[in-house]
Write a protein that holds these residues in place. Sequence first.
Motif, PDB file in Angstrom:
ATOM      1  N   ILE A 122       1.073  -1.309   0.242  1.00 55.16           N
ATOM      2  CA  ILE A 122      -0.313  -0.271  -0.300  1.00 55.16           C
ATOM      3  C   ILE A 122       0.604   1.050   0.267  1.00 55.16           C
ATOM      4  N   SER A 123       2.189   1.293   0.744  1.00 55.50           N
ATOM      5  CA  SER A 123       2.449   2.046   0.640  1.00 55.50           C
ATOM      6  C   SER A 123       3.695   2.885  -0.760  1.00 55.50           C
ATOM      7  N   GLU A 124       3.465   1.594  -1.097  1.00 57.60           N
ATOM      8  CA  GLU A 124       4.442   1.413  -2.718  1.00 57.60           C
ATOM      9  C   GLU A 124       3.824   2.092  -3.353  1.00 57.60           C
ATOM     10  N   LEU A 125       2.431   2.082  -3.598  1.00 55.01           N
ATOM     11  CA  LEU A 125       0.797   2.271  -3.942  1.00 55.01           C
ATOM     12  C   LEU A 125       0.219   3.741  -4.206  1.00 55.01           C
ATOM     13  N   VAL A 126       0.349   4.270  -2.889  1.00 52.14           N
ATOM     14  CA  VAL A 126       0.496   5.722  -2.181  1.00 52.14           C
ATOM     15  C   VAL A 126       1.594   6.157  -3.174  1.00 52.14           C
ATOM     16  N   ASN A 127       3.332   5.884  -3.628  1.00 50.76           N
ATOM     17  CA  ASN A 127       4.200   7.135  -3.700  1.00 50.76           C
ATOM     18  C   ASN A 127       3.829   6.531  -4.938  1.00 50.76           C
ATOM     19  N   LYS A 128       3.778   5.999  -5.373  1.00 52.65           N
ATOM     20  CA  LYS A 128       3.413   5.823  -7.262  1.00 52.65           C
ATOM     21  C   LYS A 128       2.484   6.785  -7.869  1.00 52.65           C
ATOM     22  N   SER A 129       0.904   6.406  -6.511  1.00 58.81           N
ATOM     23  CA  SER A 129       0.618   7.540  -6.926  1.00 58.81           C
ATOM     24  C   SER A 129       0.815   9.308  -6.533  1.00 58.81           C
ATOM     25  N   ILE A 130       1.568   9.311  -6.040  1.00 61.78           N
ATOM     26  CA  ILE A 130       2.220  10.337  -5.180  1.00 61.78           C
ATOM     27  C   ILE A 130       2.924  10.873  -7.044  1.00 61.78           C
ATOM     28  N   SER A 131       4.014  10.751  -7.124  1.00 58.99           N
ATOM     29  CA  SER A 131       5.054  10.730  -8.017  1.00 58.99           C
ATOM     30  C   SER A 131       4.506  10.819  -9.359  1.00 58.99           C
ATOM     31  N   LEU A 132       2.976  10.148 -10.127  1.00 61.28           N
ATOM     32  CA  LEU A 132       2.968  10.143 -10.912  1.00 61.28           C
ATOM     33  C   LEU A 132       1.373  11.147 -11.464  1.00 61.28           C
ATOM     34  N   SER A 133       1.477  12.008 -10.321  1.00 64.52           N
ATOM     35  CA  SER A 133       0.198  12.964  -9.921  1.00 64.52           C
ATOM     36  C   SER A 133      -1.753  12.506 -10.195  1.00 64.52           C
ATOM     37  N   TYR A 177     -14.845  23.334  -8.385  1.00 65.12           N
ATOM     38  CA  TYR A 177     -13.293  22.312  -8.940  1.00 65.12           C
ATOM     39  C   TYR A 177     -12.028  23.521  -9.710  1.00 65.12           C
ATOM     40  N   ASP A 178     -12.775  24.372 -10.513  1.00 68.46           N
ATOM     41  CA  ASP A 178     -12.070  25.295 -11.367  1.00 68.46           C
ATOM     42  C   ASP A 178     -11.730  26.149 -10.384  1.00 68.46           C
ATOM     43  N   LEU A 179     -12.196  26.680  -9.299  1.00 72.30           N
ATOM     44  CA  LEU A 179     -11.461  27.439  -8.611  1.00 72.30           C
ATOM     45  C   LEU A 179     -10.882  27.493  -7.693  1.00 72.30           C
ATOM     46  N   LEU A 180     -11.424  26.612  -7.091  1.00 67.98           N
ATOM     47  CA  LEU A 180     -10.270  25.511  -6.158  1.00 67.98           C
ATOM     48  C   LEU A 180      -9.007  25.828  -6.508  1.00 67.98           C
ATOM     49  N   LEU A 181      -9.291  25.240  -8.057  1.00 75.77           N
ATOM     50  CA  LEU A 181      -7.772  24.890  -8.055  1.00 75.77           C
ATOM     51  C   LEU A 181      -6.921  25.703  -8.667  1.00 75.77           C
ATOM     52  N   GLN A 182      -8.385  27.093  -9.115  1.00 70.06           N
ATOM     53  CA  GLN A 182      -7.140  28.668  -9.637  1.00 70.06           C
ATOM     54  C   GLN A 182      -6.573  28.995  -7.896  1.00 70.06           C
ATOM     55  N   LYS A 183      -7.044  28.347  -7.062  1.00 65.97           N
ATOM     56  CA  LYS A 183      -6.566  29.092  -5.924  1.00 65.97           C
ATOM     57  C   LYS A 183      -5.272  28.160  -5.000  1.00 65.97           C
ATOM     58  N   LEU A 184      -5.539  27.462  -5.448  1.00 66.08           N
ATOM     59  CA  LEU A 184      -4.704  26.345  -4.959  1.00 66.08           C
ATOM     60  C   LEU A 184      -3.397  26.895  -5.405  1.00 66.08           C
ATOM     61  N   LYS A 185      -3.623  27.104  -6.537  1.00 64.69           N
ATOM     62  CA  LYS A 185      -1.675  27.966  -8.194  1.00 64.69           C
ATOM     63  C   LYS A 185      -1.616  29.387  -7.429  1.00 64.69           C
ATOM     64  N   TYR A 186      -2.403  30.078  -7.499  1.00 65.15           N
ATOM     65  CA  TYR A 186      -2.566  31.211  -5.968  1.00 65.15           C
ATOM     66  C   TYR A 186      -1.753  31.288  -5.165  1.00 65.15           C
ATOM     67  N   TYR A 187      -1.175  30.661  -4.372  1.00 65.69           N
ATOM     68  CA  TYR A 187      -1.018  30.302  -3.085  1.00 65.69           C
ATOM     69  C   TYR A 187       0.328  29.311  -2.991  1.00 65.69           C
ATOM     70  N   GLY A 188       0.974  28.758  -4.265  1.00 64.11           N
ATOM     71  CA  GLY A 188       2.006  28.814  -4.434  1.00 64.11           C
ATOM     72  C   GLY A 188       2.191  27.030  -4.477  1.00 64.11           C
ATOM     73  N   SER A 204       2.850  23.312  -5.812  1.00 65.32           N
ATOM     74  CA  SER A 204       3.686  22.709  -6.914  1.00 65.32           C
ATOM     75  C   SER A 204       2.936  22.341  -8.470  1.00 65.32           C
ATOM     76  N   LYS A 205       2.948  22.498  -9.351  1.00 68.00           N
ATOM     77  CA  LYS A 205       2.570  22.079 -10.398  1.00 68.00           C
ATOM     78  C   LYS A 205       2.091  20.614 -10.295  1.00 68.00           C
ATOM     79  N   SER A 206       3.269  19.317  -9.531  1.00 70.00           N
ATOM     80  CA  SER A 206       2.874  17.657  -9.357  1.00 70.00           C
ATOM     81  C   SER A 206       2.452  18.125  -8.703  1.00 70.00           C
TER      82      SER A 206
END
Length: 249
Positions: A44-55, A160-171, A173-175
């Motif tokens: 499960i830990s490996e799957l979680v890490n794979k999820s993070i690395s692949l976004s 969702y679209d407005l939430l993602l814009q706010k996340l981007k504004y707060y810095g 990362s792209k991944s």
Amino acid sequence: MFHDIKEDFIIKQINKINITKATGRDGISAKIQKIAKPVIAKPISELVNKSISLSKFPKKLKETQVVPCYKKNNAPAKSNYRPVSILSVISKHFERAINDQLVFYFSKIFHPYLSAFRPGYGCQTALLKIIEDWKNAFEQHKFTAAIPMDLSKAFDSLPYDLLLQKLKYYGTSKSALNLIQNYLSNRKQCVKLGTALSTWQDIYKGVPHVSISGPAPFNIFINDIFYFISDSSLYNYADDNTLSYSGYD
């Protein structure tokens, strides 16, 4: 922004699981996870890490079963039932890994009077601030007016679209932004009544109520509300807000 987790992280999460929790669509109960912990923690830990690395968040873990829970009064009336969302137990491990790191990143960004879903904060935080401000106003012989507000269906209506814009504004990362976007997109739900299931429907907005990662995006979305209040004071706890103003007139 997101980093890999270790096997110990999953072991701790499995230890915290309440075995009475309902089993999700995958049919893997919390009790089975506890029994199989020595074997499944590492995969499960490996799957979680794979999820993070692949976004990418696993597609099957984004499927929710909604069970109508009777509240009171007239049983045939749909309005007297509360929808309870049931997610896969395994999805909670993925969400916890994302949520803990997201909350840590925003711990220095969140407004100090944002009181819900934060370590060391709670309903008492908002109440203490209100009491202190109103007591000071009373001692200065001021009148105080307050407007309590409840945001209707706040979690269900989050765009969702407005939430993602706010996340981007707060810095963010792209991944990390891609992972959160993937987590929120292509979510599905069906209604379960006894053993019967409805057809699956797409979810286009809102955050899952029972998910671990649901409250953090809501806090991020509502955080900047404080910066639009100039003359009065705002006291916040989740979707409950109170506007207050004190004056001699």
